[in-house]
Write an enzyme that holds these catalytic residues in place. Structure first.
Site, PDB file in Angstrom:
ATOM      1  N   LYS A  15      24.707  18.346  79.546  1.00  0.00           N
ATOM      2  CA  LYS A  15      24.651  19.010  78.236  1.00  0.00           C
ATOM      3  C   LYS A  15      25.564  20.225  78.230  1.00  0.00           C
ATOM      4  O   LYS A  15      25.812  20.850  79.279  1.00  0.00           O
ATOM      5  CB  LYS A  15      23.221  19.442  77.878  1.00  0.00           C
ATOM      6  CG  LYS A  15      22.494  20.320  78.920  1.00  0.00           C
ATOM      7  CD  LYS A  15      22.737  21.800  78.860  1.00  0.00           C
ATOM      8  CE  LYS A  15      21.995  22.576  79.936  1.00  0.00           C
ATOM      9  NZ  LYS A  15      22.406  23.952  80.113  1.00  0.00           N
ATOM     10  N   ASP A 150      15.457  22.013  80.336  1.00  0.00           N
ATOM     11  CA  ASP A 150      16.505  21.158  79.779  1.00  0.00           C
ATOM     12  C   ASP A 150      16.115  19.683  79.763  1.00  0.00           C
ATOM     13  O   ASP A 150      16.883  18.852  79.267  1.00  0.00           O
ATOM     14  CB  ASP A 150      17.797  21.333  80.589  1.00  0.00           C
ATOM     15  CG  ASP A 150      18.375  22.731  80.460  1.00  0.00           C
ATOM     16  OD1 ASP A 150      18.192  23.357  79.387  1.00  0.00           O
ATOM     17  OD2 ASP A 150      18.992  23.206  81.421  1.00  0.00           O
TER      18      ASP A 150
HETATM   19  C1  LIG Z   1      19.788  28.171  80.985  1.00  0.00           C
HETATM   20  C2  LIG Z   1      19.294  26.821  80.486  1.00  0.00           C
HETATM   21  O1  LIG Z   1      20.016  25.781  81.131  1.00  0.00           O
HETATM   22  C3  LIG Z   1      19.585  26.725  78.996  1.00  0.00           C
HETATM   23  O2  LIG Z   1      19.629  25.389  78.577  1.00  0.00           O
HETATM   24  C4  LIG Z   1      17.833  26.628  80.757  1.00  0.00           C
HETATM   25  O3  LIG Z   1      17.036  27.569  80.079  1.00  0.00           O
HETATM   26  C5  LIG Z   1      17.522  26.657  82.248  1.00  0.00           C
HETATM   27  O4  LIG Z   1      16.254  26.160  82.376  1.00  0.00           O
HETATM   28  P1  LIG Z   1      15.724  25.416  83.703  1.00  0.00           P
HETATM   29  O5  LIG Z   1      16.766  24.491  84.219  1.00  0.00           O
HETATM   30  O6  LIG Z   1      14.376  24.911  83.370  1.00  0.00           O
HETATM   31  O7  LIG Z   1      15.636  26.546  84.704  1.00  0.00           O
HETATM   32  P2  LIG Z   1      14.971  26.419  86.134  1.00  0.00           P
HETATM   33  O8  LIG Z   1      16.032  26.113  87.131  1.00  0.00           O
HETATM   34  O9  LIG Z   1      13.780  25.551  86.086  1.00  0.00           O
HETATM   35  O10 LIG Z   1      14.467  27.904  86.234  1.00  0.00           O
HETATM   36  C6  LIG Z   1      14.885  28.772  87.204  1.00  0.00           C
HETATM   37  C7  LIG Z   1      14.332  30.121  86.862  1.00  0.00           C
HETATM   38  O11 LIG Z   1      14.984  30.626  85.663  1.00  0.00           O
HETATM   39  C8  LIG Z   1      14.075  31.409  84.914  1.00  0.00           C
HETATM   40  N1  LIG Z   1      13.932  30.853  83.559  1.00  0.00           N
HETATM   41  C9  LIG Z   1      14.255  29.555  83.282  1.00  0.00           C
HETATM   42  C10 LIG Z   1      14.132  29.061  81.992  1.00  0.00           C
HETATM   43  C11 LIG Z   1      13.659  29.928  80.975  1.00  0.00           C
HETATM   44  N2  LIG Z   1      13.537  29.497  79.712  1.00  0.00           N
HETATM   45  N3  LIG Z   1      13.340  31.208  81.267  1.00  0.00           N
HETATM   46  C12 LIG Z   1      13.465  31.689  82.557  1.00  0.00           C
HETATM   47  O12 LIG Z   1      13.166  32.854  82.800  1.00  0.00           O
HETATM   48  C13 LIG Z   1      12.777  31.429  85.686  1.00  0.00           C
HETATM   49  O13 LIG Z   1      12.809  32.544  86.536  1.00  0.00           O
HETATM   50  C14 LIG Z   1      12.870  30.161  86.509  1.00  0.00           C
HETATM   51  O14 LIG Z   1      12.094  30.231  87.675  1.00  0.00           O
HETATM   52  N1  LIG Z   2      18.807  15.520  90.831  1.00  0.00           N
HETATM   53  C1  LIG Z   2      19.285  16.771  90.992  1.00  0.00           C
HETATM   54  N2  LIG Z   2      20.576  17.019  90.727  1.00  0.00           N
HETATM   55  C2  LIG Z   2      21.072  18.272  90.867  1.00  0.00           C
HETATM   56  N3  LIG Z   2      20.358  19.309  91.321  1.00  0.00           N
HETATM   57  C3  LIG Z   2      19.058  19.127  91.607  1.00  0.00           C
HETATM   58  C4  LIG Z   2      18.463  17.853  91.432  1.00  0.00           C
HETATM   59  N4  LIG Z   2      17.164  17.963  91.782  1.00  0.00           N
HETATM   60  C5  LIG Z   2      16.964  19.231  92.144  1.00  0.00           C
HETATM   61  N5  LIG Z   2      18.086  19.952  92.072  1.00  0.00           N
HETATM   62  C6  LIG Z   2      18.201  21.385  92.435  1.00  0.00           C
HETATM   63  O1  LIG Z   2      18.518  22.142  91.270  1.00  0.00           O
HETATM   64  C7  LIG Z   2      19.656  22.978  91.511  1.00  0.00           C
HETATM   65  C8  LIG Z   2      20.498  23.124  90.255  1.00  0.00           C
HETATM   66  O2  LIG Z   2      20.328  21.990  89.474  1.00  0.00           O
HETATM   67  P1  LIG Z   2      21.258  21.631  88.253  1.00  0.00           P
HETATM   68  O3  LIG Z   2      22.544  21.096  88.717  1.00  0.00           O
HETATM   69  O4  LIG Z   2      20.455  20.813  87.319  1.00  0.00           O
HETATM   70  O5  LIG Z   2      21.502  23.099  87.656  1.00  0.00           O
HETATM   71  P2  LIG Z   2      22.176  23.555  86.377  1.00  0.00           P
HETATM   72  O6  LIG Z   2      23.141  22.530  85.881  1.00  0.00           O
HETATM   73  O7  LIG Z   2      22.662  24.941  86.613  1.00  0.00           O
HETATM   74  O8  LIG Z   2      20.966  23.549  85.393  1.00  0.00           O
HETATM   75  P3  LIG Z   2      20.627  24.464  84.182  1.00  0.00           P
HETATM   76  O9  LIG Z   2      21.638  24.239  83.125  1.00  0.00           O
HETATM   77  O10 LIG Z   2      19.311  23.860  83.827  1.00  0.00           O
HETATM   78  O11 LIG Z   2      20.562  25.858  84.716  1.00  0.00           O
HETATM   79  C9  LIG Z   2      20.421  22.296  92.638  1.00  0.00           C
HETATM   80  O12 LIG Z   2      21.198  23.213  93.344  1.00  0.00           O
HETATM   81  C10 LIG Z   2      19.305  21.676  93.458  1.00  0.00           C
HETATM   82  O13 LIG Z   2      18.794  22.600  94.382  1.00  0.00           O
END
Ligand SMILES: C[C@](O)(CO)[C@H](O)COP(=O)(O)OP(=O)(O)OC[C@H]1O[C@@H](n2ccc(N)nc2=O)[C@H](O)[C@@H]1O
Ligand SMILES: Nc1ncnc2c1ncn2[C@@H]1O[C@H](COP(=O)(O)OP(=O)(O)OP(=O)(O)O)[C@@H](O)[C@H]1O
Length: 303
Positions: A15, A150
């Site tokens: 996304k 997400d």
């Molecule tokens: C930044 C975005 O990608 C926007 O689409 C999302 O809000 C990220 O959400 P997410 O992937 O669910 O994030 P996670 O990797 O599960 O969260 C990591 C950490 O980010 C913070 N976190 C995440 C999502 C959110 N709405 N508020 C937060 O404060 C929390 O400390 C959480 O423990």
């Molecule tokens: N199937 C998976 N693919 C990628 N990362 C994963 C997966 N499962 C768990 N993870 C963990 O999540 C971390 C980050 O994931 P991801 O690539 O989805 O992050 P991101 O794209 O930054 O996500 P967001 O946009 O939600 O912040 C990785 O470094 C890994 O530790």
């Protein structure tokens, strides 16, 4: 009818957060409410899920040969969001997670592209087909929200709604009018580092920007065009640069090359909107030359 031995193959799209507004958490240390226009793009992980009754859960992960920014897939399978999605689905269905999962990944990790979330949503969608009716619709979307902010959008995208206004903690997914004219085209640039999402939200808390998010403005922007949506900004862009100062230098190098670059999600991926596929390819070439980083052209998904 038993579906044992049946396999489902599907694509799990990355996304882009075209804009991302963030509110303060209700309590210190809590999660942040968001409002974001999310669009699925044709940078996808491929998932195969095969139901094998009695054989348990397995997960194989590799990078596709075409992956632009492969990094070690070194976390334990049990911590992978795809694995956790399978366990969550089975627990809700009252069955065992008897499914063999094979992921061929292209979406860079930790890049703000929601790759892990897309994989988890793919597993939910696949198991819903392999165990039809075992989990009710409302419970399935509840599982998605429980896995990450997400995941509900990724599930909606896989099931045919690839552009949405996403609110709450990601669970409120509403259709957004498709901007007029050409579809979504962009160049993506992949810095050599990821941005840890938790640290970026913590940096946001240290200097929260003023301003409120407004769903009405977002809908009006969608009617104006892709650039109008992006112009609403990303509240995590400055915090991401505070956490990873090298990200600011990437943005500066792109600006120096005449490219209007933005960060998706909590970074580190940077995108440059384009009018069509040819312009996106040209922007990717220029971005790669200006930064020395991998850069690719993408379109909205499905094409
Ligand atoms: C930044 C975005 O990608 C926007 O689409 C999302 O809000 C990220 O959400 P997410 O992937 O669910 O994030 P996670 O990797 O599960 O969260 C990591 C950490 O980010 C913070 N976190 C995440 C999502 C959110 N709405 N508020 C937060 O404060 C929390 O400390 C959480 O423990
Ligand atoms: N199937 C998976 N693919 C990628 N990362 C994963 C997966 N499962 C768990 N993870 C963990 O999540 C971390 C980050 O994931 P991801 O690539 O989805 O992050 P991101 O794209 O930054 O996500 P967001 O946009 O939600 O912040 C990785 O470094 C890994 O530790």
């Amino acid at each position: 009818m038993s579906k044992a031995g049946e396999a489902v193959v599907l694509r799990c799209p990355a996304k882009l957060n075209l804009f991302l507004h963030v509110g303060p958490p209700a309590e210190a240390g809590g999660r942040h409410p968001v409002l974001s226009a999310m669009a699925a793009i044709d940078l996808v992980d491929d998932l195969e899920a095969e139901r094998r009754d009695g054989a348990g859960l397995s997960l194989a992960r590799t990078w596709a040969a075409s992956a632009a920014a492969p990094t070690p897939l070194d976390w334990p399978a049990e911590r992978d969001l795809a694995w956790r999605a399978a366990e969550a689905f089975a627990a809700e269905a009252g069955t065992r997670p008897d499914v063999r999962l094979t992921l061929s990944k292209r979406i860079p990790c930790g890049g703000g592209l929601g790759g892990g979330s897309a994989d988890a949503a793919g597993v939910l969608a696949a198991m819903d087909r392999l165990w039809p009716g075992a989990v009710e619709e409302a419970a399935l979307t509840g599982l998605a929200a429980g896995l990450g902010s997400d995941v509900p959008f990724a599930l909606a995208a896989i099931r045919g709604r690839p552009l949405a206004l996403v609110g709450g903690f990601g669970e409120a997914v509403q259709p957004l009018p498709r901007p007029p004219g050409a579809g979504l085209h962009a160049a993506l640039v992949f810095p050599a580092f990821g941005c840890p999402t938790g640290s970026v939200f913590a940096a946001f808390d240290a200097a929260p920007p003023a301003g409120r998010s407004d769903p009405g403005k977002a809908r009006a922007a969608a009617e104006a065009g892709w650039r109008a949506l992006a112009a609403l900004g990303n509240a995590l862009a400055e915090p991401a640069c505070a956490v990873r100062p090298a990200l600011r230098r990437v943005l500066e190098a792109l600006a120096g090359a005449g490219l209007d670059a933005r960060i998706t999600g909590s970074g580190s991926t940077v995108f440059v909107l384009a009018e069509d596929a040819a312009q996106a390819a040209d922007a990717a070439r220029r971005a790669g030359a200006a930064t020395g980083l991998p850069a690719v052209a993408v379109s909205g998904w499905p094409r």
